[in-house]
Design a protein around this motif. Structure first.
Motif, PDB file in Angstrom:
ATOM      1  N   UNK A 131       0.814  -1.220   0.000  1.00 15.58           N
ATOM      2  CA  UNK A 131       0.000   0.000   0.000  1.00 15.58           C
ATOM      3  C   UNK A 131       0.848   1.271   0.000  1.00 15.58           C
ATOM      4  N   UNK A 132       1.983   1.239   0.682  1.00 14.19           N
ATOM      5  CA  UNK A 132       2.846   2.425   0.756  1.00 14.19           C
ATOM      6  C   UNK A 132       3.358   2.808  -0.624  1.00 14.19           C
ATOM      7  N   UNK A 133       3.822   1.794  -1.348  1.00 21.83           N
ATOM      8  CA  UNK A 133       4.362   2.052  -2.678  1.00 21.83           C
ATOM      9  C   UNK A 133       3.240   2.372  -3.656  1.00 21.83           C
ATOM     10  N   UNK A 134       2.133   1.671  -3.541  1.00 21.29           N
ATOM     11  CA  UNK A 134       0.979   1.918  -4.405  1.00 21.29           C
ATOM     12  C   UNK A 134       0.506   3.364  -4.264  1.00 21.29           C
ATOM     13  N   UNK A 135       0.451   3.867  -3.035  1.00 20.26           N
ATOM     14  CA  UNK A 135      -0.008   5.232  -2.802  1.00 20.26           C
ATOM     15  C   UNK A 135       0.893   6.263  -3.451  1.00 20.26           C
ATOM     16  N   UNK A 136       2.206   6.092  -3.313  1.00 20.88           N
ATOM     17  CA  UNK A 136       3.163   7.031  -3.907  1.00 20.88           C
ATOM     18  C   UNK A 136       3.097   6.990  -5.426  1.00 20.88           C
ATOM     19  N   UNK A 138       0.610   5.950  -7.282  1.00 20.45           N
ATOM     20  CA  UNK A 138      -0.681   6.434  -7.772  1.00 20.45           C
ATOM     21  C   UNK A 138      -0.705   7.961  -7.798  1.00 20.45           C
ATOM     22  N   UNK A 139      -0.197   8.598  -6.753  1.00 18.57           N
ATOM     23  CA  UNK A 139      -0.175  10.065  -6.738  1.00 18.57           C
ATOM     24  C   UNK A 139       0.607  10.609  -7.931  1.00 18.57           C
ATOM     25  N   UNK A 140       1.761   9.983  -8.182  1.00 11.86           N
ATOM     26  CA  UNK A 140       2.596  10.422  -9.300  1.00 11.86           C
ATOM     27  C   UNK A 140       1.877  10.183 -10.622  1.00 11.86           C
ATOM     28  N   UNK A 141       1.284   9.001 -10.790  1.00 15.51           N
ATOM     29  CA  UNK A 141       0.626   8.621 -12.037  1.00 15.51           C
ATOM     30  C   UNK A 141      -0.590   9.496 -12.327  1.00 15.51           C
ATOM     31  N   UNK A 142      -1.392   9.777 -11.299  1.00 16.47           N
ATOM     32  CA  UNK A 142      -2.565  10.620 -11.499  1.00 16.47           C
ATOM     33  C   UNK A 142      -2.153  12.028 -11.921  1.00 16.47           C
ATOM     34  N   UNK A 143      -1.083  12.528 -11.328  1.00 16.33           N
ATOM     35  CA  UNK A 143      -0.598  13.846 -11.712  1.00 16.33           C
ATOM     36  C   UNK A 143      -0.143  13.849 -13.166  1.00 16.33           C
ATOM     37  N   UNK A 144       0.568  12.799 -13.573  1.00 14.26           N
ATOM     38  CA  UNK A 144       1.035  12.704 -14.958  1.00 14.26           C
ATOM     39  C   UNK A 144      -0.139  12.672 -15.926  1.00 14.26           C
ATOM     40  N   UNK A 145      -1.131  11.843 -15.636  1.00 12.93           N
ATOM     41  CA  UNK A 145      -2.288  11.757 -16.516  1.00 12.93           C
ATOM     42  C   UNK A 145      -3.034  13.086 -16.580  1.00 12.93           C
ATOM     43  N   UNK A 146      -3.168  13.756 -15.438  1.00 15.47           N
ATOM     44  CA  UNK A 146      -3.841  15.057 -15.414  1.00 15.47           C
ATOM     45  C   UNK A 146      -3.083  16.072 -16.260  1.00 15.47           C
TER      46      UNK A 146
END
Length: 302
Positions: A131-136, A138-146
């Motif tokens: 979960x720790x790695x998934x959270x980090x 995901x935050x990065x990936x969502x920002x990239x997609x946005x």
């Protein structure tokens, strides 16, 4: 017939009353924290779960009255018997509502899935639970997609439950700097980072779940197989117990955080660009790529 009893307010709701309550509460939260501008391109993070599907449904209803534009962004974590059920649901809504969909996987971005991360964790080769790695990531990936979508704001379906858990996690980890950086009002624009907003932050998770159920919104209801490994899970259970015994506990945590932010001196954090990806960070390498490098080093030793 009543479908919901709001314990902290001492009030019963019929089906129609409850649906209107959730939609109005979301709109009031958007207005209260000044989340959207009239000409925004809103990237809605849709995982395919009940909360994000509910958020997409409500924002679609609200924003059609404004000249804003909505795009959908979705990240595939690579979790077997979980992730593969989400994309078809998200794609279905994108097509039905007429919104452009931006999609990417952790495998594409970082070279690993969360299943890979979990395997190394269970083999005691890394100390971070999935979960720790998934959270980090995901935050990065969502920002990239946005950013790829040229979005001006990123809306996620974090609920009051999620927010209270995050606050308490940072308290238990003695992480005041991180706690002070959590904001509900729309953040200032930072180069390389799309400001995030949380329209569901004053709604309980059970309320967004019931909303999805009452409207029969198709969603992925499979539980993540790794969720129970995290500190967040333990805090989640603890807070549910406290909320049940002491209704309003989660709201009090939100208010505590807001009071704390108002009392703390405003410090400007100096950010630099990650030398690998350009993501805003306080270090030379952002946390997402630090973790990618960690997993790569484990892979190379195999």
């Amino acid at each position: 017939m009543y479908v919901y009893y709001k314990k902290d307010a001492g009030r019963y709701f019929t089906r129609d009353e409850f649906i209107k309550f959730v939609e109005r509460k979301t709109l009031k939260t958007i207005q209260k924290y000044d989340m959207f501008r009239y000409d925004d391109v809103i990237a809605v993070a849709v995982s395919g779960g009940k909360d994000s599907v509910s958020l997409l449904h409500i924002l679609d209803k609200i924003e059609r009255a404004f000249p804003t534009e909505i795009v959908i962004i979705h990240v595939d974590e690579g979790i077997s018997n979980y992730s593969e059920y989400s994309y078809p649901i998200v794609a279905k809504y994108a097509k039905e509502l007429g919104y452009k969909l931006y999609h990417v996987s952790f495998k594409e971005l970082f070279g690993f899935t969360i299943d890979d991360v979990a395997r190394y964790y269970f083999e005691n080769k890394i100390e971070f639970e999935p979960c720790s790695i998934c959270g980090e990531w995901r935050r990065w990936a969502l920002n990239k997609l946005a950013m790829d979508a040229n979005a001006t704001v990123l809306a996620t379906a974090h609920t009051l439950d999620d927010f209270a858990q995050t606050v308490l996690m940072n308290v238990l980890r003695n992480s005041l700097p991180r706690l002070s950086r959590i904001t509900l009002k729309r953040e200032e624009t930072v180069e390389g980072f799309v400001p995030r907003v949380y329209p569901f932050v004053e709604l309980y998770e059970k309320e967004t779940a019931l909303y999805a159920h009452l409207l029969e919104l198709k969603h992925n209801d499979m539980p993540c197989p790794y969720a129970e490994l995290s500190m967040r899970w333990d805090i989640r259970i603890f807070l549910y117990q406290q909320e049940d015994k002491h209704p309003g506990t989660l709201y009090n945590i939100l208010r505590f955080h807001q009071n704390l932010i108002n009392e703390l001196p405003q410090r400007r954090i100096r950010l630099r660009k990650c030398r690998i990806c350009g993501y805003p960070t306080t270090s030379s390498i952002c946390r997402a790529h630090q973790l990618k490098n960690l997993i790569q080093s484990v892979e190379q030793k195999r």
